[in-house]
Design a protein around this motif. Structure first.
Motif, PDB file in Angstrom:
ATOM      1  N   ALA A  34       1.985  -3.129   2.639  1.00 24.52           N
ATOM      2  CA  ALA A  34       1.893  -4.179   1.627  1.00 24.52           C
ATOM      3  C   ALA A  34       0.455  -4.389   1.145  1.00 24.52           C
ATOM      4  CB  ALA A  34       2.450  -5.494   2.178  1.00 24.52           C
ATOM      5  N   TYR A  37      -0.628  -2.063  -1.657  1.00 22.39           N
ATOM      6  CA  TYR A  37       0.162  -2.421  -2.834  1.00 22.39           C
ATOM      7  C   TYR A  37      -0.489  -3.616  -3.534  1.00 22.39           C
ATOM      8  CZ  TYR A  37       4.024  -3.609  -5.867  1.00 22.39           C
ATOM      9  OH  TYR A  37       4.779  -3.888  -6.962  1.00 22.39           O
ATOM     10  N   ASN A  40      -3.610  -2.471  -5.306  1.00 20.86           N
ATOM     11  CA  ASN A  40      -3.288  -1.813  -6.567  1.00 20.86           C
ATOM     12  C   ASN A  40      -2.930  -2.832  -7.647  1.00 20.86           C
ATOM     13  OD1 ASN A  40      -2.847   0.580  -8.138  1.00 20.86           O
ATOM     14  ND2 ASN A  40      -0.666   0.165  -7.951  1.00 20.86           N
TER      15      ASN A  40
END
Length: 82
Positions: A34, A37, A40
């Motif tokens: 996570a 992510y 990003n």
């Protein structure tokens, strides 16, 4: 319309920031899938001039993830850093 979307994103980031209080990473003290992510997703926020510094917990996790060896390597491959 863009201003409304940015306002919504900022409101959600502030809620996320509160949830991350006292944590080293999203799931607690351990790095998980996570975390990159979120990293990003925050790259996209910066491109839209959303200041993640207003959310210190999000910014801190983002900084920790951004310093990881393989995140750096992926960013180099993508041409995001030299």
């Amino acid at each position: 319309m863009k201003a409304v979307q940015i306002s919504t994103i900022e409101r959600r980031m502030k809620a996320l920031d509160k949830m991350l209080e006292g944590r080293q990473y999203i799931m607690g003290d351990a790095f998980s899938v996570a975390d990159p992510y979120l990293f990003n997703m925050m790259l996209g926020e910066v491109q839209h001039n959303i200041d993640i510094a207003q959310c210190p917990n999000v910014a801190a996790i983002n900084a920790r993830v951004g310093q990881r060896k393989y995140v750096q390597a992926a960013m180099q491959v993508e041409g995001l850093i030299k």
